[in-house]
Design a protein around this motif. Structure first.
Motif, PDB file in Angstrom:
ATOM      1  N   GLU A 113      44.053  33.044  42.500  1.00 16.95           N
ATOM      2  CA  GLU A 113      43.969  34.325  43.209  1.00 16.95           C
ATOM      3  C   GLU A 113      45.114  34.501  44.200  1.00 16.95           C
ATOM      4  O   GLU A 113      45.540  35.632  44.469  1.00 16.95           O
ATOM      5  CB  GLU A 113      42.632  34.415  43.940  1.00 16.95           C
ATOM      6  CG  GLU A 113      41.436  34.544  43.000  1.00 16.95           C
ATOM      7  CD  GLU A 113      40.117  34.512  43.739  1.00 16.95           C
ATOM      8  OE1 GLU A 113      40.145  34.240  44.969  1.00 16.95           O
ATOM      9  OE2 GLU A 113      39.068  34.766  43.124  1.00 16.95           O
ATOM     10  N   ALA A 134      51.053  34.900  43.342  1.00 23.90           N
ATOM     11  CA  ALA A 134      51.530  36.227  42.962  1.00 23.90           C
ATOM     12  C   ALA A 134      52.061  36.240  41.523  1.00 23.90           C
ATOM     13  O   ALA A 134      51.831  37.203  40.777  1.00 23.90           O
ATOM     14  CB  ALA A 134      52.618  36.688  43.931  1.00 23.90           C
ATOM     15  N   TYR A 181      51.183  34.322  38.996  1.00 22.02           N
ATOM     16  CA  TYR A 181      50.061  34.251  38.063  1.00 22.02           C
ATOM     17  C   TYR A 181      49.394  35.620  37.926  1.00 22.02           C
ATOM     18  O   TYR A 181      49.072  36.051  36.809  1.00 22.02           O
ATOM     19  CB  TYR A 181      49.034  33.220  38.534  1.00 22.02           C
ATOM     20  CG  TYR A 181      47.804  33.158  37.659  1.00 22.02           C
ATOM     21  CD1 TYR A 181      47.786  32.391  36.507  1.00 22.02           C
ATOM     22  CD2 TYR A 181      46.665  33.900  37.986  1.00 22.02           C
ATOM     23  CE1 TYR A 181      46.662  32.354  35.681  1.00 22.02           C
ATOM     24  CE2 TYR A 181      45.532  33.870  37.171  1.00 22.02           C
ATOM     25  CZ  TYR A 181      45.543  33.094  36.028  1.00 22.02           C
ATOM     26  OH  TYR A 181      44.431  33.058  35.219  1.00 22.02           O
ATOM     27  N   ARG A 182      49.193  36.319  39.040  1.00 20.83           N
ATOM     28  CA  ARG A 182      48.567  37.635  38.993  1.00 20.83           C
ATOM     29  C   ARG A 182      49.422  38.620  38.194  1.00 20.83           C
ATOM     30  O   ARG A 182      48.914  39.455  37.445  1.00 20.83           O
ATOM     31  CB  ARG A 182      48.317  38.172  40.411  1.00 20.83           C
ATOM     32  CG  ARG A 182      47.312  37.357  41.218  1.00 20.83           C
ATOM     33  CD  ARG A 182      46.788  38.160  42.400  1.00 20.83           C
ATOM     34  NE  ARG A 182      47.864  38.645  43.248  1.00 20.83           N
ATOM     35  CZ  ARG A 182      48.365  37.978  44.289  1.00 20.83           C
ATOM     36  NH1 ARG A 182      47.877  36.772  44.598  1.00 20.83           N
ATOM     37  NH2 ARG A 182      49.326  38.494  45.021  1.00 20.83           N
ATOM     38  N   GLN A 183      50.755  38.503  38.333  1.00 16.05           N
ATOM     39  CA  GLN A 183      51.648  39.388  37.596  1.00 16.05           C
ATOM     40  C   GLN A 183      51.584  39.117  36.090  1.00 16.05           C
ATOM     41  O   GLN A 183      51.512  40.051  35.278  1.00 16.05           O
ATOM     42  CB  GLN A 183      53.083  39.215  38.104  1.00 16.05           C
ATOM     43  CG  GLN A 183      54.072  40.178  37.457  1.00 16.05           C
ATOM     44  CD  GLN A 183      55.473  40.005  38.015  1.00 16.05           C
ATOM     45  OE1 GLN A 183      55.740  39.084  38.779  1.00 16.05           O
ATOM     46  NE2 GLN A 183      56.379  40.880  37.629  1.00 16.05           N
ATOM     47  N   ARG A 203      49.107  37.806  34.515  1.00 14.64           N
ATOM     48  CA  ARG A 203      47.793  38.225  34.041  1.00 14.64           C
ATOM     49  C   ARG A 203      47.752  39.734  33.822  1.00 14.64           C
ATOM     50  O   ARG A 203      47.150  40.219  32.847  1.00 14.64           O
ATOM     51  CB  ARG A 203      46.719  37.806  35.065  1.00 14.64           C
ATOM     52  CG  ARG A 203      45.302  38.130  34.608  1.00 14.64           C
ATOM     53  CD  ARG A 203      44.290  37.704  35.655  1.00 14.64           C
ATOM     54  NE  ARG A 203      42.956  38.124  35.265  1.00 14.64           N
ATOM     55  CZ  ARG A 203      42.145  37.436  34.476  1.00 14.64           C
ATOM     56  NH1 ARG A 203      42.554  36.254  33.997  1.00 14.64           N
ATOM     57  NH2 ARG A 203      40.944  37.881  34.166  1.00 14.64           N
ATOM     58  N   THR A 204      48.408  40.473  34.705  1.00 15.61           N
ATOM     59  CA  THR A 204      48.484  41.924  34.531  1.00 15.61           C
ATOM     60  C   THR A 204      49.235  42.281  33.246  1.00 15.61           C
ATOM     61  O   THR A 204      48.832  43.186  32.497  1.00 15.61           O
ATOM     62  CB  THR A 204      49.184  42.572  35.744  1.00 15.61           C
ATOM     63  OG1 THR A 204      48.445  42.282  36.924  1.00 15.61           O
ATOM     64  CG2 THR A 204      49.293  44.082  35.573  1.00 15.61           C
TER      65      THR A 204
END
Length: 465
Positions: free
Chosen positions: A98, A101, A103-105, A107-108
């Protein structure tokens, strides 16, 4: 509106929501302004939780945690559970994912590729994009696992470690072990899990109950430390006035209860805390607080040194709410919800505070005059004693020495007077001391001299010696 006006607006809104709960509402405000904890004791149905929860709703942007505690509540429910993914070799804790940053990108990107795949009904180009997105995310997650895997991680999302304001209802119905886990959180704003200690951002812990532990019971005595960390304590009662009961009944029937008319942001609350901490505490107020401590202990009311040494923020918050430039004696009245531990001591604490804070100069004047009158009685008894008939000077000399000591105290009070009314009180005290001295000299048949003259003679005699 100023910050103070905004907080006063919230207090006024809260007082409109709950009848005869002004004391509780002010205590909640003081707790939030000083980062202290608050405990409310009262029978069921007295709006304890309602008042706390409604006030919490008026702090916008603050992360909230609330739980009704029972015997089955465990530490994991309060502070979070171990993330099972962190225990699997190569697994990545959810908290790491979470906060990363990149990883979140990725995943998006995967979510977008999946949506295109669906829209294009599995076309080759969409399929290639989806596979590429999956591979990139898997490779990156594997790298994170290499860096962060192997160490147990606790998922604290939505729990106390990620909450700005915490409400624990029926706190003493919880089991002892879980309550003991709260001690460090209450006292130091920290919690320990898997051998590591972490800070928590909680501003204030609020707790409510219809009972307190029996600290004489060896099994419940262990909870005394936790109870002591609930800095402010308030006791509620049923609504006493008929008109107030009917007003609340009508508000509830009309659906007007709970409507928010005033609020402050978390950032504004933090700025308020800074303003409160900057309110000066004069030396005279610290001395008065020490006098109050001594008076309470003399009356058998236990006040620890730790509690006494941390009294100032409560008085500063009260001064700030009252619009005072510095803490005054009347601001110490807010300590009525801070200085007691046993509910039976509440009235005694409030009585001492009112006697010493509403008119502190008069209280000091009365104490000095009481000592003078006691010395006068001793003089008259000694002078009338047949054994002293041959030498009446000895009782007079003793009285003069005591009156000179009290005269010095009167002079110090006069020098500290901050208003014409206080000056008049100290002048009246001097006149009373002079009257006692004059009467004693006349009784013993000696020439009367004023206390100021006697003090000057003693000083000159000491200098010559």
């Amino acid at each position: 509106m100023t910050l103070q006006e905004k907080m006063l607006a919230v207090i006024a809104d809260m007082n409109d929501q709950a009848a005869e709960r002004e004391e509780v509402v002010e205590a909640i405000a003081i707790a939030l302004l000083t980062r202290k904890n608050l405990f409310i004791l009262g029978d069921p149905g007295q709006a304890k939780s309602f008042v706390i929860n409604q006030f919490r709703l008026r702090i916008t942007g603050a992360r909230q945690y609330e739980r009704l505690l029972t015997k089955q509540a465990d530490e994991d429910q309060l502070f979070g559970r171990v993330d099972l993914a962190s225990l699997i070799p190569g697994g990545v804790p959810q908290s790491v994912l979470e906060q990363d940053a990149q990883y979140r990108q990725l995943r998006t990107h995967l979510e977008q590729a999946l949506e295109r795949f669906r829209q294009q009904d599995g076309g080759q180009g969409a399929q290639d994009d989806l596979q590429s997105a999956c591979e990139r995310l898997a490779v990156y997650a594997k790298a994170l696992g290499q860096l962060h895997g192997g160490a147990p991680s606790v998922n604290t999302a939505g729990k106390i470690p990620e909450s700005d304001i915490v409400m624990l209802d029926e706190i003493f119905k919880c089991n002892d072990g879980t309550l003991n886990s709260l001690l460090t959180a209450f006292n130091e704003r920290k919690y320990t899990n898997e051998g590591c200690t972490y800070p928590i951002p909680t501003i204030s812990f609020f707790a409510a109950s219809n009972e307190i532990p029996n600290f004489n019971d060896p099994q419940e005595k262990i909870l005394a430390a936790l109870y002591d960390r609930l800095d402010l304590k308030v006791v509620t009662a049923n609504i006493a006035e008929r008109k107030n009961r009917l007003a609340m009944l009508k508000k509830k029937q009309n659906g007007g209860r709970g409507h928010i008319r005033a609020a402050v942001t978390l950032e504004e609350l933090q700025s308020m805390q800074q303003e409160v901490a900057a309110i000066p505490v004069p030396d005279a107020i610290n001395e008065l607080a020490d006098d109050i401590l001594c008076a309470l202990r003399e009356n058998g009311i236990r006040v620890s040194d730790r509690k006494y040494l941390n009294y100032a923020p409560v008085a500063q918050a009260k001064a700030w709410l009252s619009g005072h430039a510095e803490v005054s004696s009347e601001d110490l009245l807010a300590l009525k919800n801070y200085l007691w531990d046993e509910p039976g001591d509440r009235e005694g604490v409030e009585a001492v505070l009112r006697r010493m804070c509403v008119n502190p100069m008069q209280d000091k004047v009365d104490n000095i005059l009481a000592m003078a009158l006691e010395s006068q009685e001793e003089f008259e008894a000694a002078y009338s004693d047949p054994e002293n008939s041959s030498d009446g000077r000895r009782p007079l000399i003793k009285l003069r020495g005591e009156l000179l000591r009290l005269y010095e105290m009167q002079q110090q009070l006069a020098a500290s007077a901050q208003s014409p009314a206080e000056t008049a009180q100290t002048d009246k005290l001097l006149a009373d001391l002079e009257q006692i001295s004059r009467k004693a000299h006349e009784t013993a048949g000696y020439t009367y001299t004023t206390l100021a003259q006697q003090a000057a003679l003693n000083e000159n005699w000491g200098s010559a010696a």
